[in-house]
Design an enzyme around this catalytic site. Structure first.
Site, mmCIF file in Angstrom:
data_model
loop_
_atom_site.group_PDB
_atom_site.id
_atom_site.type_symbol
_atom_site.label_atom_id
_atom_site.label_comp_id
_atom_site.label_asym_id
_atom_site.label_seq_id
_atom_site.Cartn_x
_atom_site.Cartn_y
_atom_site.Cartn_z
ATOM 1 N N ALA A 63 4.503 6.677 1.375
ATOM 2 C CA ALA A 63 5.837 5.956 2.093
ATOM 3 C C ALA A 63 5.762 6.856 3.690
ATOM 4 C CB ALA A 63 7.237 6.364 1.566
ATOM 5 N N GLY A 106 2.521 6.728 -2.473
ATOM 6 C CA GLY A 106 2.847 5.297 -1.676
ATOM 7 C C GLY A 106 1.513 4.458 -1.838
ATOM 8 N N GLU A 109 0.403 4.839 -5.293
ATOM 9 C CA GLU A 109 0.846 3.982 -6.520
ATOM 10 C C GLU A 109 0.578 2.230 -6.001
ATOM 11 O OE1 GLU A 109 4.636 5.547 -5.165
ATOM 12 O OE2 GLU A 109 5.389 5.922 -7.350
ATOM 13 N N GLU A 129 4.769 13.751 -4.027
ATOM 14 C CA GLU A 129 6.624 12.670 -3.490
ATOM 15 C C GLU A 129 6.822 14.832 -4.105
ATOM 16 O OE1 GLU A 129 4.273 11.615 -5.766
ATOM 17 O OE2 GLU A 129 5.087 8.980 -3.798
#
Ligand code: CAA
Length: 255
Positions: A63, A106, A109, A129
């Site tokens: 992200a 992300g 992910e 993260e």
């Protein structure tokens, strides 16, 4: 546009994340673009299999940290990024991630939303993260746990350290490791071979593996049995079995 939709040839679509200057970090606009592309591909009968890739050095670095560094919980809630991720999560056709370089946060992910991951020898996976004070927010704790088991998942999640493509393959996070220059070709080759097979069967297999895996075994087996029986209502079942008996190549129409 930072997310591009291209032809992968022979009923295959290629979705490419292309924001190399920010290491393909995913901002809201890109998540929206991805969601719209997957919604369109889900409804496009010409497309039977999809390959998702990034750029030469990065699949996606997660992200966009710049877009969330000063965010408050309510900002994050109102962004409702889960609505965009849902279109990828629920994508009904086989999805192959072709990963070169970094798949972090992300990005890892996103790769885990795919049904198979083809990684280059130089690919690196991580859920970093924790190093920026948060936790994975797009399914990382749960999909990683289910992919590699508790003890490998815990190390990746709690340390944020990168895992090589070879380690990722050994723990079951990656389907195949190939030379970096061959990642996209291999993923497209695999996608085209799946696109020749009956799409209703492919869709049911995906649904059963994803949904059935979280159900009690007996319930999942009932689901499988019903889907198996349903196959006998498809033209492709008749085509597949009669082509076998007639010793000819089947032509699956998706009906
Ligand atoms: N968000 C925003 N910008 C990012 C970014 C990210 N996730 N990753 C890289 N960038 C930007 C950098 O800020 C830099 O921008 P400037 O040129 O404006 O300074 C540019 O991309 C190049 O980055 P680097 O100089 O760091 O490039 P590198 O090649 O040396 O390193 C990297 C590449 C290893 C991917 C490194 O950039 C990195 O570690 N990125 C962050 C990875 C990360 O922590 N991801 C998790 C994000 S949180 C998340 O994903 C939450 C979730 O679960 C959904």
């Amino acid at each position: 546009m930072e997310v591009l939709l291209e032809s992968g040839g022979d009923r295959v679509a290629l979705v490419r994340i292309n924001r190399p200057e920010a290491r393909n970090a995913l901002n809201s606009a890109m998540r929206g673009q991805l969601a719209r592309i997957f919604a369109d591909l889900a409804g496009n009968d010409e497309i039977r299999c999809v390959v998702l890739t990034g750029t030469e050095k990065v699949f996606a670095a997660g992200a966009d940290i710049k877009a969330m560094a000063d965010a408050q919980p309510v900002d994050m809630m109102l962004r409702a990024s889960e609505r965009d991720w849902a279109l990828i999560k629920d994508f009904p056709k086989p999805l192959i991630a072709a990963v070169n370089g970094f798949a972090l946060g992300g990005g890892c992910e996103l790769a885990m939303h795919a049904d198979m991951i083809i990684a280059g020898e130089g690919a690196k996976f991580a859920q970093p993260e924790i190093k920026v004070g948060i936790i994975p927010g797009a399914g990382g704790t749960q999909r990683l746990l289910r992919a590699v088991g508790k003890f490998k998942a815990m190390k990746i999640l709690l340390t944020g350290e990168m895992v090589s493509a070879q380690e990722a393959e050994a723990m079951g996070l990656v389907t195949e490791v190939v030379p970096d220059t061959e990642v996209l070709d291999r993923a497209l080759e695999l996608a085209r071979s799946i696109a020749l097979l009956p799409p209703i069967a492919a869709r049911k297999i995906k649904e059963l593996v994803l949904q059935g895996g979280d159900l009690p075994l007996d319930a999942a087996l009932v689901m499988e049995r019903h889907a198996f029986q349903l196959m006998f209502g498809t033209e492709d079942q008749k085509e597949g079995m009669h082509a076998f008996l007639d010793k000819r190549v089947p032509n699956f129409k998706g009906l």
